[in-house]
Design a protein around this motif. Structure first.
Motif, mmCIF file in Angstrom:
data_model
loop_
_atom_site.group_PDB
_atom_site.id
_atom_site.type_symbol
_atom_site.label_atom_id
_atom_site.label_comp_id
_atom_site.label_asym_id
_atom_site.label_seq_id
_atom_site.Cartn_x
_atom_site.Cartn_y
_atom_site.Cartn_z
ATOM 1 N N ARG A 37 0.833 -1.185 0.000
ATOM 2 C CA ARG A 37 0.000 0.000 0.000
ATOM 3 C C ARG A 37 0.873 1.242 0.000
ATOM 4 N N GLN A 38 0.299 2.301 -0.540
ATOM 5 C CA GLN A 38 1.008 3.578 -0.562
ATOM 6 C C GLN A 38 0.024 4.696 -0.292
ATOM 7 N N ALA A 39 0.272 5.399 0.777
ATOM 8 C CA ALA A 39 -0.527 6.570 1.127
ATOM 9 C C ALA A 39 0.158 7.812 0.560
ATOM 10 N N PRO A 40 -0.602 8.884 0.377
ATOM 11 C CA PRO A 40 0.003 10.122 -0.158
ATOM 12 C C PRO A 40 1.197 10.566 0.663
ATOM 13 N N GLU A 41 2.269 10.871 -0.019
ATOM 14 C CA GLU A 41 3.501 11.382 0.587
ATOM 15 C C GLU A 41 4.173 10.378 1.514
ATOM 16 N N LYS A 42 3.859 9.117 1.351
ATOM 17 C CA LYS A 42 4.511 8.072 2.133
ATOM 18 C C LYS A 42 5.101 7.027 1.204
ATOM 19 N N GLU A 43 6.068 6.292 1.714
ATOM 20 C CA GLU A 43 6.668 5.237 0.921
ATOM 21 C C GLU A 43 5.721 4.038 0.849
ATOM 22 N N ARG A 44 5.874 3.285 -0.222
ATOM 23 C CA ARG A 44 5.088 2.065 -0.358
ATOM 24 C C ARG A 44 5.550 1.061 0.691
ATOM 25 N N GLU A 45 4.611 0.378 1.334
ATOM 26 C CA GLU A 45 4.947 -0.622 2.328
ATOM 27 C C GLU A 45 4.203 -1.926 2.038
ATOM 28 N N THR A 77 -6.939 -16.366 -8.011
ATOM 29 C CA THR A 77 -7.095 -15.078 -7.337
ATOM 30 C C THR A 77 -6.501 -15.155 -5.936
ATOM 31 N N VAL A 78 -5.938 -14.055 -5.502
ATOM 32 C CA VAL A 78 -5.474 -13.904 -4.125
ATOM 33 C C VAL A 78 -6.289 -12.798 -3.478
ATOM 34 N N TYR A 79 -6.692 -13.042 -2.246
ATOM 35 C CA TYR A 79 -7.519 -12.081 -1.526
ATOM 36 C C TYR A 79 -6.747 -11.464 -0.367
ATOM 37 N N LEU A 80 -7.165 -10.273 -0.010
ATOM 38 C CA LEU A 80 -6.705 -9.641 1.219
ATOM 39 C C LEU A 80 -7.950 -9.203 1.979
ATOM 40 N N GLN A 81 -8.261 -9.954 3.026
ATOM 41 C CA GLN A 81 -9.382 -9.604 3.890
ATOM 42 C C GLN A 81 -8.886 -8.607 4.927
ATOM 43 N N MET A 82 -9.544 -7.464 4.978
ATOM 44 C CA MET A 82 -9.125 -6.398 5.892
ATOM 45 C C MET A 82 -10.266 -6.098 6.852
ATOM 46 N N ASN A 83 -10.030 -6.349 8.116
ATOM 47 C CA ASN A 83 -11.027 -6.110 9.153
ATOM 48 C C ASN A 83 -10.551 -5.023 10.106
ATOM 49 N N SER A 84 -11.475 -4.513 10.884
ATOM 50 C CA SER A 84 -11.156 -3.481 11.887
ATOM 51 C C SER A 84 -10.333 -2.370 11.283
ATOM 52 N N LEU A 85 -10.788 -1.872 10.164
ATOM 53 C CA LEU A 85 -10.006 -0.875 9.439
ATOM 54 C C LEU A 85 -9.880 0.424 10.226
ATOM 55 N N LYS A 86 -8.715 1.036 10.059
ATOM 56 C CA LYS A 86 -8.385 2.278 10.736
ATOM 57 C C LYS A 86 -8.153 3.369 9.688
ATOM 58 N N ILE A 87 -8.226 4.606 10.124
ATOM 59 C CA ILE A 87 -8.004 5.713 9.213
ATOM 60 C C ILE A 87 -6.626 5.598 8.565
ATOM 61 N N GLU A 88 -5.648 5.146 9.325
ATOM 62 C CA GLU A 88 -4.290 5.033 8.803
ATOM 63 C C GLU A 88 -4.123 3.909 7.775
ATOM 64 N N ASP A 89 -5.163 3.116 7.549
ATOM 65 C CA ASP A 89 -5.130 2.123 6.481
ATOM 66 C C ASP A 89 -5.469 2.729 5.127
ATOM 67 N N THR A 90 -5.883 3.978 5.119
ATOM 68 C CA THR A 90 -6.211 4.649 3.864
ATOM 69 C C THR A 90 -4.981 4.713 2.969
ATOM 70 N N ALA A 91 -5.116 4.189 1.753
ATOM 71 C CA ALA A 91 -3.989 4.132 0.820
ATOM 72 C C ALA A 91 -4.456 3.500 -0.488
ATOM 73 N N GLU A 92 -3.565 3.571 -1.480
ATOM 74 C CA GLU A 92 -3.746 2.797 -2.695
ATOM 75 C C GLU A 92 -3.101 1.437 -2.426
ATOM 76 N N TYR A 93 -3.842 0.380 -2.729
ATOM 77 C CA TYR A 93 -3.352 -0.970 -2.472
ATOM 78 C C TYR A 93 -3.006 -1.659 -3.790
#
Length: 122
Positions: A37-45, A77-93
């Motif tokens: 994922r990559q959030a604005p102005e942050k490195e891809r992680e 297909t590969v899935y990524l199930q994301m639960n209990s999402l937080k604001i800091e999870d906002t990003a391009e995946y």
């Protein structure tokens, strides 16, 4: 050879999303798959990885216990199930494929999808 992500969207904190990474032109089972994922102005992680050799998985502490990566062999297909999402999870995946049995660094992945946006709001 193409990877296509889908499933992104907008969700409130605490909500869930399931991202999909579909492949055409090759079989995902033969590749180690990573989600980044990559959030604005942050490195891809890297937020998850599943090995092609034994199915072992990797999660950084920031998502451990909340995100789950899995394969659907029949759907290639590969899935990524994301639960209990937080604001800091906002990003391009992004999903990426690596022709190696082990998870690796970002630069070691051979194929990349175009990304799907995830936005988490309060």
């Amino acid at each position: 050879v193409q990877l296509v992500e889908s499933g992104g969207g907008s969700v409130q904190t605490g909500g869930s999303l399931r991202l999909s990474c579909a492949a055409s032109g090759f079989t995902l089972d033969a590749y180690t798959i990573g989600w980044f994922r990559q959030a604005p102005e942050k490195e891809r992680e890297e937020v998850s990885c599943i090995s092609s050799s034994d199915g072992s998985t990797y999660y950084p502490d920031s998502v451990k216990g909340r995100f789950t990566i899995s394969r659907d062999h029949a759907k290639n297909t590969v899935y990524l199930q994301m639960n209990s999402l937080k604001i800091e999870d906002t990003a391009e995946y992004f999903c990426a494929a690596r022709d190696d049995p082990d998870c690796g660094y970002e630069y070691e992945y051979d194929y990349w999808g175009q990304g799907t946006q995830v936005t988490v709001s309060s």
